[in-house]
Design a protein around this motif. Sequence first.
Motif, PDB file in Angstrom:
ATOM      1  N   UNK A  36      77.681  25.306  20.882  1.00 37.23           N
ATOM      2  CA  UNK A  36      76.608  26.088  21.502  1.00 37.23           C
ATOM      3  C   UNK A  36      77.053  27.540  21.536  1.00 37.23           C
ATOM      4  N   UNK A  37      76.193  28.432  21.094  1.00 35.17           N
ATOM      5  CA  UNK A  37      76.628  29.815  20.983  1.00 35.17           C
ATOM      6  C   UNK A  37      75.454  30.783  20.983  1.00 35.17           C
ATOM      7  N   UNK A  66      71.438  25.200  21.644  1.00 33.76           N
ATOM      8  CA  UNK A  66      71.674  24.169  22.649  1.00 33.76           C
ATOM      9  C   UNK A  66      72.519  23.043  22.067  1.00 33.76           C
ATOM     10  N   UNK A  67      73.252  22.301  22.914  1.00 27.50           N
ATOM     11  CA  UNK A  67      73.922  21.088  22.434  1.00 27.50           C
ATOM     12  C   UNK A  67      72.878  20.070  21.968  1.00 27.50           C
ATOM     13  N   UNK A  68      73.288  19.185  21.072  1.00 28.72           N
ATOM     14  CA  UNK A  68      72.411  18.125  20.579  1.00 28.72           C
ATOM     15  C   UNK A  68      72.976  16.764  20.992  1.00 28.72           C
ATOM     16  N   UNK A 224      78.382  29.547  27.010  1.00 28.17           N
ATOM     17  CA  UNK A 224      78.234  29.460  25.564  1.00 28.17           C
ATOM     18  C   UNK A 224      79.256  30.343  24.869  1.00 28.17           C
ATOM     19  N   UNK A 225      79.584  29.981  23.638  1.00 25.23           N
ATOM     20  CA  UNK A 225      80.456  30.831  22.831  1.00 25.23           C
ATOM     21  C   UNK A 225      79.780  32.173  22.585  1.00 25.23           C
ATOM     22  N   UNK A 226      80.593  33.223  22.528  1.00 26.97           N
ATOM     23  CA  UNK A 226      80.089  34.536  22.134  1.00 26.97           C
ATOM     24  C   UNK A 226      79.435  35.303  23.261  1.00 26.97           C
ATOM     25  N   UNK A 227      78.974  36.481  22.924  1.00 22.01           N
ATOM     26  CA  UNK A 227      78.279  37.358  23.860  1.00 22.01           C
ATOM     27  C   UNK A 227      77.263  38.186  23.095  1.00 22.01           C
ATOM     28  N   UNK A 228      76.275  38.706  23.831  1.00 25.71           N
ATOM     29  CA  UNK A 228      75.280  39.607  23.251  1.00 25.71           C
ATOM     30  C   UNK A 228      75.557  41.000  23.806  1.00 25.71           C
ATOM     31  N   UNK A 229      75.898  41.929  22.944  1.00 22.75           N
ATOM     32  CA  UNK A 229      76.362  43.241  23.384  1.00 22.75           C
ATOM     33  C   UNK A 229      75.336  44.334  23.086  1.00 22.75           C
TER      34      UNK A 229
END
Length: 263
Positions: A36-37, A66-68, A224-229
Amino acid sequence: MKFTLFILSFFLLFSCQKKSQFSYDGERVSIEPTSTEITDITPIIWKAGIMRNITISRGVQVTFTFPQFKNKDLRYLVDKYGVDSWIVRVKRKGMMRNETIGYLYVPIILPGQKNAMRINQLKKGSFRILYSASSVSARFSNSPCPAFKHDLLIEKTEVGSEKPFSSKISVSPVEEERLLVAVEDFNYSNTSLNGGKELRGDYYVDIAFYNKERKTKLSNFIELDGSAKVVREQSIPLSGCENYKIPPRMDDGNGINQFKWNR
């Protein structure tokens, strides 16, 4: 023959798609979710100025996965714990502030025909983080000259590669917690959160299982993995807007000017 082989290959590939791994221990379920990311962050333009010829930003749109799950595992969560949706928590971290921007829910169980219920496993979700000048009301959002002296253009965004320390989901009565916070109603055409007068910063997304009717979180939050910058904003002069005032709301009694999120 080739077409038949293609169809068989397609169904084989679909059936082999990775699903989250479940383990059961009494009243507790531990889940190793599929990846999920945060996958994208995109600025939303605003054509402003008296002539609508100046480009600034309303905010950003963030997309994530989303996870599945196997259908039988998800049905177990629905029947055993009352899971009917995800609760999504959006956080912002910056040089001077760490804060929660807001919460929204995304349904897993949707009403079907004849009051039947059906599972809806979304692979992706998205939401918008808007400047106050665009999110407070529709009247403000439609103005050619934004309120609160807003004149910012988002010049640079990027997706970060951060990895959370742990991503396991635990579902049990111990994790149940009634959330006494405002939760934005879900809307497929972009649920919106108010990000304030400036948006620069790093945004992170947490998710947990949720029961909307009881307003109760049913699992721990995982990040979740990552970020929104939002990396860089620039002030853009809005020629002709120096003395502009947003007209007052004209209430004709039928509620036509009442603003509702995402409508």
